[in-house]
Enzyme design. Sequence first.
Site, short mmCIF file in Angstrom:
data_model
loop_
_atom_site.label_atom_id
_atom_site.label_comp_id
_atom_site.label_asym_id
_atom_site.label_seq_id
_atom_site.Cartn_x
_atom_site.Cartn_y
_atom_site.Cartn_z
N ASN A 233 -5.10 1.25 -13.49
CA ASN A 233 -4.11 0.42 -12.79
C ASN A 233 -2.73 1.05 -13.00
O ASN A 233 -2.49 1.70 -14.01
CB ASN A 233 -4.11 -1.00 -13.39
CG ASN A 233 -3.11 -1.91 -12.72
OD1 ASN A 233 -3.05 -2.01 -11.49
ND2 ASN A 233 -2.28 -2.57 -13.51
N ASP B 43 -3.02 -6.00 -17.50
CA ASP B 43 -2.07 -5.03 -18.07
C ASP B 43 -2.27 -4.70 -19.55
O ASP B 43 -1.31 -4.34 -20.23
CB ASP B 43 -0.62 -5.53 -17.89
CG ASP B 43 -0.30 -5.84 -16.44
OD1 ASP B 43 -0.84 -5.15 -15.55
OD2 ASP B 43 0.47 -6.79 -16.19
N HIS C 216 1.33 0.06 -13.29
CA HIS C 216 2.21 -1.10 -13.53
C HIS C 216 3.66 -0.60 -13.55
O HIS C 216 3.96 0.42 -14.19
CB HIS C 216 1.85 -1.74 -14.87
CG HIS C 216 2.63 -2.98 -15.15
ND1 HIS C 216 2.34 -4.18 -14.55
CD2 HIS C 216 3.72 -3.19 -15.93
CE1 HIS C 216 3.21 -5.10 -14.96
NE2 HIS C 216 4.07 -4.51 -15.79
N GLU D 289 6.87 5.97 -8.98
CA GLU D 289 5.42 5.71 -8.98
C GLU D 289 4.70 6.68 -8.05
O GLU D 289 3.62 7.18 -8.36
CB GLU D 289 5.12 4.28 -8.49
CG GLU D 289 5.39 3.22 -9.52
CD GLU D 289 4.98 1.83 -9.04
OE1 GLU D 289 3.91 1.69 -8.43
OE2 GLU D 289 5.74 0.88 -9.28
N LEU E 209 -8.05 -9.93 -11.12
CA LEU E 209 -8.84 -9.32 -12.20
C LEU E 209 -10.20 -8.93 -11.64
O LEU E 209 -10.68 -9.53 -10.67
CB LEU E 209 -9.03 -10.34 -13.33
CG LEU E 209 -7.78 -10.72 -14.13
CD1 LEU E 209 -8.08 -11.86 -15.08
CD2 LEU E 209 -7.23 -9.51 -14.89
N GLY F 263 0.79 -1.23 0.00
CA GLY F 263 0.00 0.00 0.00
C GLY F 263 0.82 1.28 0.00
O GLY F 263 0.31 2.33 0.37
N SER F 264 2.08 1.22 -0.46
CA SER F 264 2.83 2.48 -0.51
C SER F 264 2.28 3.39 -1.61
O SER F 264 2.27 4.62 -1.46
CB SER F 264 4.34 2.24 -0.68
OG SER F 264 4.63 1.80 -1.97
C1 GRF Z 1 3.59 -1.23 -7.45
O1 GRF Z 1 4.86 -1.51 -7.96
C2 GRF Z 1 2.58 -1.16 -8.58
O2 GRF Z 1 3.12 -0.69 -9.77
C3 GRF Z 1 2.16 -2.58 -8.73
O3 GRF Z 1 2.11 -3.09 -7.42
C4 GRF Z 1 3.05 -2.38 -6.62
C5 GRF Z 1 2.32 -1.90 -5.39
O4 GRF Z 1 3.21 -1.48 -4.38
N1 GRF Z 1 0.91 -2.69 -9.44
P1 GRF Z 1 2.63 -1.04 -2.96
O5 GRF Z 1 1.87 -2.24 -2.40
O6 GRF Z 1 1.70 0.11 -3.20
O7 GRF Z 1 3.80 -0.66 -2.13
#
Ligand code: GRF
Length: 201
Positions: free
Chosen positions: A106, A149, A108, A178, A91, A11-12
């Site tokens: 989403n 994806d 990725h 991200e 999904l 959940g970062s």
């Molecule tokens: C991230 O790398 C995102 O791109 C992918 O899952 C990861 C989630 O990271 N879909 P976190 O759980 O939010 O730390």
Amino acid sequence: MNIAVFASHGGSDLQAIIDGCKNKEIKAVVSVVISNNSASMALQRVQNEGIDGYHLSVKTEGTEELLAEKLLCVLRKYNVDMIFLAGYMRLLHPSILETYHNRIFNIHPALLPKFGGKGMYGINVHQAVIDAGEKETGVTIHRVNAEYDSGEIVAQTKVPVLENDTAEVLAERVLQREHEFLVEVISDIVDEKIQLGWSDI
Ligand code: GRF
């Protein structure tokens, strides 16, 4: 605008969205968080933030159909306008895709369409990027459809791959990017620079 975030693990990314809303970089609120994993950090984070979180999965609801019904019920309760999948490992049921058509996104950790699809999650993605000898990777935000994806790409940003990178080091660099990029792109969605669908929710 009410955002629902779906997350399965750390959940970062979720935290970056919450912080972006709190400091008004995103003019919206995270109204509800859903996780299929009762032990996820994501659910702990929302508890700390005073945001409603739900643990909902096929295990808790019984079948895919019942899970979809319950999810739709929760999403309606919070008047959700947009769903963001931030590390959600499942999904979505067709009824959710239909109801929130073009309103589900989403993130990725690579430059799709490369390094996506089933099995391309977590450290696997970054290892594949290194194994392929790529000089750059990045982050993709795309609309969600019935396959992993493969929905329409709405935004991408590049991240360099450095010579001695391990998959873990690269993963950390991409994740940092991200957190910034999510705030930039969700702001663009909220400010209508990226269009949501017009389905009658
Ligand atoms: C991230 O790398 C995102 O791109 C992918 O899952 C990861 C989630 O990271 N879909 P976190 O759980 O939010 O730390």
